[in-house]
Design an enzyme around this catalytic site. Structure first.
Site, PDB file in Angstrom:
ATOM      1  N   CYS A 112      14.225  10.737   6.709  1.00 15.09           N
ATOM      2  CA  CYS A 112      14.236  10.399   8.060  1.00 15.09           C
ATOM      3  C   CYS A 112      15.743  10.500   8.657  1.00 15.09           C
ATOM      4  O   CYS A 112      16.074  10.523   9.778  1.00 15.09           O
ATOM      5  CB  CYS A 112      13.626   9.044   8.243  1.00 15.09           C
ATOM      6  SG  CYS A 112      11.816   8.820   8.215  1.00 15.09           S
ATOM      7  N   GLU A 163      10.633  15.749  15.231  1.00 14.04           N
ATOM      8  CA  GLU A 163      10.915  15.393  13.981  1.00 14.04           C
ATOM      9  C   GLU A 163      10.272  16.680  13.151  1.00 14.04           C
ATOM     10  O   GLU A 163       8.838  16.444  13.251  1.00 14.04           O
ATOM     11  CB  GLU A 163      10.611  14.035  13.496  1.00 14.04           C
ATOM     12  CG  GLU A 163      11.178  13.651  12.002  1.00 14.04           C
ATOM     13  CD  GLU A 163      10.966  12.340  11.507  1.00 14.04           C
ATOM     14  OE1 GLU A 163      12.019  11.962  10.756  1.00 14.04           O
ATOM     15  OE2 GLU A 163      10.155  11.613  12.073  1.00 14.04           O
ATOM     16  N   LYS A 176       0.829  -1.212  -0.008  1.00 18.80           N
ATOM     17  CA  LYS A 176      -0.021   0.071  -0.076  1.00 18.80           C
ATOM     18  C   LYS A 176       0.744   1.260  -0.192  1.00 18.80           C
ATOM     19  O   LYS A 176       1.540   1.432   1.045  1.00 18.80           O
ATOM     20  CB  LYS A 176      -1.038  -0.232   1.193  1.00 18.80           C
ATOM     21  CG  LYS A 176      -2.016   1.223   1.142  1.00 18.80           C
ATOM     22  CD  LYS A 176      -2.569   1.619   2.527  1.00 18.80           C
ATOM     23  CE  LYS A 176      -1.804   2.741   3.035  1.00 18.80           C
ATOM     24  NZ  LYS A 176      -1.822   4.036   2.370  1.00 18.80           N
TER      25      LYS A 176
END
Length: 512
Positions: free
Chosen positions: A303, A400, A194
């Site tokens: 990331c 983050e 997905k």
């Protein structure tokens, strides 16, 4: 992109890399376009705000169909000779190279990333990864047979774990699909993936080309839908064997919880807050250049991006001034222009989130040195931003940001530098900048991260693993190490005596 080649998904539906709307089937199940009945979703080019395509989303019922197709295809693909799986993947790498313009056009239009990044980083890295696993598929060896007891020979088989459910993010749609799908296929697993519903185009093209390369129907299935329904249905499906996920830590924990209901194995690559440690003996010019490149790659939506510069006090002022100067020369603009350095963020909503965090930084002790604003005009653009003097407790230092923002703090000595580097819940990547081999070795040992670069930040290669610790997840993508996510270990123990009455039988019963 003007002139982008159309991609035929079957049924007369095409997607082009322009802002002209077209209808795209959002699912590929059992080797064909799947006509799903979910709601229609618009794919928006974040650089222009224009609609690239209208996407027919999947439903949880489509998840059942896709998993069923993967389960039906499993035995044939898992028992195929390694050379057969290798040949399919090698052909796929060739087809990806031949369709390079299609992949680049789709990736730029759906993500807004600069064409130079897509052309020189995303696509060649993805092709190389497929080619690597085409070779690695033929090296799936077990342990050699040996006698560990006097009466038996033991051997180890490494077998495909089964049906893999994988959920991938929007920041590197093609690369993340390759990282998850290709080692699983090389190991003999079948896959249901997905992709993010806002960036599915290159994943659909990958599946179409895999069929053309000879992949059996059902071995790779693509379903596109929202995470809350389709993603949850996939992660918690009772008939998958392993769930892999790349994305935020918060969502990753929900995925793991859904998978745990059925005891599925999981592999998670989650968030990061990478430290960028600049020791007093570092090459300052190299560190400045590395900090700008490492913090701005993919508009900071990475990331592993450098987000926390931790700099020796002796170099601090010069480092801040140098980074601000280089950031000021970065070209923001049309992602289709090869001279553009920095494209937009993925959406206006995400840009506003980044802007909100930056706007709160001065109230928490930070000093915005450069950037800190959204340029005028259309698109979800945000200027490269440097925030100095941040407090260890500040939001921009701890959370983050996922945008083109670098924070800077000073340290007093090596112990303080490494303490600050490890003062985070994350542990995906880090870098240390020094000319001293002993400092470099200490940093590589003591920084808690899945990858530590020395005098560089960001490069990856197919032969080496990628994955983190702590809130950054567990397990590995890329390299031979990633096979362990998709293989199960079987011990085979064979009697070598031919004796009917084994000596150990007397512990259970005595002959009378």
């Amino acid at each position: 992109m003007e002139g982008g080649a159309p991609v035929d998904y079957g049924g007369g539906m095409t997607a082009t890399a322009s802002d002209k709307t077209s209808t795209v089937a959002g699912s590929w199940i059992n080797g064909a376009v799947a006509q799903t009945t979910g709601p229609t979703h618009q794919l928006v080019n974040p650089a222009t705000g224009g609609v690239v395509a209208e996407l027919a989303l999947a439903t949880p019922a489509d998840v059942d169909t896709a998993v069923g197709a993967a389960r039906a295809a499993l035995r044939g693909w898992a028992t195929a000779a390694p050379v057969e799986r290798s040949a399919v993947l090698a052909k796929l790498a060739e087809l990806m190279e031949a369709n390079a313009e299609v992949f680049i056009a789709e990736e730029v239009s759906q993500t807004g990333k600069p064409v130079r990044l897509a052309t020189e980083f995303d696509l060649p890295g993805s092709i190389d990864n497929v080619a690597f696993f085409a070779g690695a598929a033929r090296r799936l060896e077990g342990k050699a047979s040996a006698e560990y007891s006097a009466d038996h020979t033991s051997s180890i088989r490494r077998e495909a774990v089964g049906v893999v459910a994988t959920i991938t993010p929007w920041n590197y749609p093609l690369q993340m699909a390759v990282w998850k799908v290709i080692p699983a296929l090389a190991a003999g697993c079948t896959v249901v993936i997905k992709p993010a519903e806002i960036t599915p185009l290159t994943t659909l093209t990958l599946a179409r080309l895999a069929k053309e390369a000879g992949l059996p129907d059902g071995a790779l299935n693509v379903i596109t839908g929202a995470g809350a329904d389709v993603g949850a249905a996939l992660a918690g499906h009772p008939d998958v064997d392993v769930v892999t996920f790349t994305g935020s830590t918060a969502v990753g924990r929900r995925v793991m919880a859904a998978a745990a209901v059925h005891g599925h194995r999981t592999q998670l690559e989650l968030g990061g807050k990478a430290p960028f440690v600049v020791f007093s003996d570092a090459d300052l010019d190299a560190a400045v250049q590395g900090a700008v490149a490492g913090s701005l790659i993919n508009t900071g939506q990475d990331c592993t991006a450098a987000t926390r510069a931790i700099v020796a006090r002796e170099l601090y002022d010069d480092f801040v001034a140098g980074v601000a100067e280089v950031m000021g020369k970065v070209v923001i603009g049309d992602p289709h222009d090869p001279d553009t350095d920095l494209g937009p963020l993925i959406s206006a909503a995400h840009r506003d989130k980044v802007a909100g965090m930056v706007s709160r930084a001065p109230d928490q002790g930070g000093r915005v040195v450069t950037g800190g604003r959204a340029p005028e005009g259309p698109g979800a653009f945000y200027a490269p931003t440097l925030i100095a003097d941040v407090a260890e407790t500040s939001e921009v230092y701890r959370e983050e940001i996922f945008g083109p923002v670098l924070t800077v703090r000073a340290f007093t000595d090596d112990d303080d530098a490494l303490r600050q580097a490890n003062d985070t819940q994350y542990g995906l990547a880090a870098s240390a900048w020094t000319r001293d081999v002993y400092r470099a070795q200490r940093a590589s040992r003591e920084i808690n991260a899945g990858c530590v670069w020395i005098n560089d930040h960001i490069p990856i290669i197919s032969e080496m693993p990628h994955g983190g610790v702590g809130a950054s997840g567990f397990g590995k993508d890329m390299s031979d190490y990633s096979f362990e996510e998709y293989l199960t270990i079987k011990h085979v123990m064979s009697d070598i005596t031919g004796v009917v009455e084994k000596d150990w039988h007397r512990t259970i019963f005595t002959k009378r």
